[in-house]
Design a protein around this motif. Structure first.
Motif, PDB file in Angstrom:
ATOM      1  N   SER A 279       7.060  15.304 -10.176  1.00 35.38           N
ATOM      2  CA  SER A 279       6.135  14.894 -10.694  1.00 35.38           C
ATOM      3  C   SER A 279       4.716  13.818 -10.373  1.00 35.38           C
ATOM      4  CB  SER A 279       5.434  16.042 -12.068  1.00 35.38           C
ATOM      5  OG  SER A 279       6.081  14.753 -12.680  1.00 35.38           O
ATOM      6  N   SER A 280       5.731  12.562  -9.583  1.00 37.72           N
ATOM      7  CA  SER A 280       4.537  11.583  -9.357  1.00 37.72           C
ATOM      8  C   SER A 280       4.766  11.703  -7.581  1.00 37.72           C
ATOM      9  CB  SER A 280       6.009  10.704  -9.639  1.00 37.72           C
ATOM     10  OG  SER A 280       7.068   9.891  -8.294  1.00 37.72           O
ATOM     11  N   ILE A 281       3.821  10.799  -7.325  1.00 36.57           N
ATOM     12  CA  ILE A 281       3.264  10.617  -6.195  1.00 36.57           C
ATOM     13  C   ILE A 281       3.678   9.887  -5.384  1.00 36.57           C
ATOM     14  CG2 ILE A 281       1.198   9.134  -4.531  1.00 36.57           C
ATOM     15  CD1 ILE A 281      -0.268  11.473  -5.624  1.00 36.57           C
TER      16      ILE A 281
ATOM     17  N   ILE B  68       1.282  -1.975  -0.249  1.00 37.58           N
ATOM     18  CA  ILE B  68      -0.218   0.035  -0.220  1.00 37.58           C
ATOM     19  C   ILE B  68       1.111   1.452   0.104  1.00 37.58           C
ATOM     20  CG2 ILE B  68      -2.377  -1.308   1.046  1.00 37.58           C
ATOM     21  CD1 ILE B  68      -1.522   0.696   3.336  1.00 37.58           C
ATOM     22  N   LEU B  69       2.186   1.002   0.156  1.00 41.46           N
ATOM     23  CA  LEU B  69       2.769   2.597   0.211  1.00 41.46           C
ATOM     24  C   LEU B  69       3.204   2.319  -1.355  1.00 41.46           C
ATOM     25  CD1 LEU B  69       5.293   1.482   3.004  1.00 41.46           C
ATOM     26  CD2 LEU B  69       3.484   3.390   3.655  1.00 41.46           C
ATOM     27  N   PRO B  70       3.274   3.981  -1.644  1.00 36.95           N
ATOM     28  CA  PRO B  70       3.758   4.248  -2.953  1.00 36.95           C
ATOM     29  C   PRO B  70       5.184   4.039  -2.744  1.00 36.95           C
ATOM     30  CG  PRO B  70       1.955   6.149  -2.208  1.00 36.95           C
ATOM     31  CD  PRO B  70       2.223   5.114  -1.385  1.00 36.95           C
ATOM     32  N   ALA B  71       5.411   4.636  -2.122  1.00 33.35           N
ATOM     33  CA  ALA B  71       7.102   5.358  -1.946  1.00 33.35           C
ATOM     34  C   ALA B  71       8.204   3.883  -1.084  1.00 33.35           C
ATOM     35  CB  ALA B  71       7.891   5.699  -2.590  1.00 33.35           C
TER      36      ALA B  71
ATOM     37  N   TYR C  49       7.183  12.539  -3.628  1.00 33.94           N
ATOM     38  CA  TYR C  49       5.708  13.608  -3.163  1.00 33.94           C
ATOM     39  C   TYR C  49       5.581  12.338  -1.365  1.00 33.94           C
ATOM     40  CZ  TYR C  49       5.949  17.174  -6.359  1.00 33.94           C
ATOM     41  OH  TYR C  49       6.238  17.910  -6.736  1.00 33.94           O
ATOM     42  N   PHE C  50       5.377  11.345  -1.740  1.00 34.94           N
ATOM     43  CA  PHE C  50       5.395  10.267  -0.063  1.00 34.94           C
ATOM     44  C   PHE C  50       6.970  10.265  -0.114  1.00 34.94           C
ATOM     45  CE2 PHE C  50       5.182   6.432   1.377  1.00 34.94           C
ATOM     46  CZ  PHE C  50       4.650   6.781   2.245  1.00 34.94           C
ATOM     47  N   GLU C  51       7.835   9.848  -0.854  1.00 37.22           N
ATOM     48  CA  GLU C  51       8.703   9.799   0.128  1.00 37.22           C
ATOM     49  C   GLU C  51       9.196  10.848   0.455  1.00 37.22           C
ATOM     50  OE1 GLU C  51      13.982   8.318  -0.814  1.00 37.22           O
ATOM     51  OE2 GLU C  51      12.011   8.397  -2.318  1.00 37.22           O
ATOM     52  N   LEU C  52       9.403  12.409   0.049  1.00 34.96           N
ATOM     53  CA  LEU C  52       9.158  13.498   0.712  1.00 34.96           C
ATOM     54  C   LEU C  52       9.088  13.809   2.186  1.00 34.96           C
ATOM     55  CD1 LEU C  52      10.776  16.061  -0.083  1.00 34.96           C
ATOM     56  CD2 LEU C  52       9.197  16.839  -0.871  1.00 34.96           C
ATOM     57  N   VAL C  53       7.434  13.516   1.978  1.00 38.31           N
ATOM     58  CA  VAL C  53       7.153  13.841   3.481  1.00 38.31           C
ATOM     59  C   VAL C  53       7.295  12.358   3.969  1.00 38.31           C
ATOM     60  CG1 VAL C  53       4.437  13.755   3.807  1.00 38.31           C
ATOM     61  CG2 VAL C  53       4.996  14.689   2.289  1.00 38.31           C
TER      62      VAL C  53
END
Length: 167
Positions: free
Chosen positions: A132-134, A28-31, A137-141
């Motif tokens: 620009s990928s999800i 379920i994790l995008p990254a 941004y997921f890894e960044l957050v």
């Protein structure tokens, strides 16, 4: 110094195994959050540039062995990040909440730019992130949120991880 480096290698190995064996298999994790990057940030903020370079090299070698990336790519990127973070170890106070969050954000973006720069020279081998990928941004957050938590967790073992001259 040797005791703290060996302790750091053990901590890096544990985080590498956790990241590659457990977190990478959660669908379920995008990254996958880059826990090893955060540990390198902690070690270089607490011990300086040299220790940051060494811990970056060790974490990069672990990642190179555990992933399908070209050998040396992660090592190069993490050595640069460890040195740059260790450069500010005497000027920034990483004991609070804001500096670890800021380090997590800035160094995740720096990792992206280093991957992008390396991909300019090796376009068929290195695949950079899509900014620009999800997943980016997921890894960044995730790195920003997990950085203060991991910093506080590693502070519990600071007597083993911080070199004697810096205690």
């Amino acid at each position: 110094m040797i005791r703290s480096f060996l302790s750091a290698v053990i901590v890096l190995l544990c985080f590498a195994l956790f990241e590659s064996a457990i977190l990478s298999n959660i669908l379920i994790l995008p990254a996958v959050p880059d826990l090893l990057l955060i540990v390198v940030l902690y070690l270089s903020m607490r011990n300086g540039k040299g220790f940051g370079e060494a811990s970056g090299a060790v974490s990069g070698v672990f990642l190179d062995f555990l992933s399908s990336s070209p050998f040396g790519l992660n090592c190069l990127i993490r050595v640069i990040i460890g040195y740059c973070t260790g450069f500010f170890s005497r000027t920034l106070n990483a004991n609070g909440f804001f500096i670890p969050v800021l380090l997590g954000i800035v160094m995740t973006i720096a990792k992206y730019f280093l991957m992008w720069f390396t991909a300019l020279f090796y376009p068929s081998i290195v695949l950079p992130y899509d900014p620009s990928s999800i997943s980016f941004y997921f890894e960044l957050v995730a790195n920003a949120v997990l950085a203060p938590i991991i910093f506080k967790f590693l502070d519990l073992f600071s007597y083993m991880l911080i070199a004697e001259s810096d205690i």
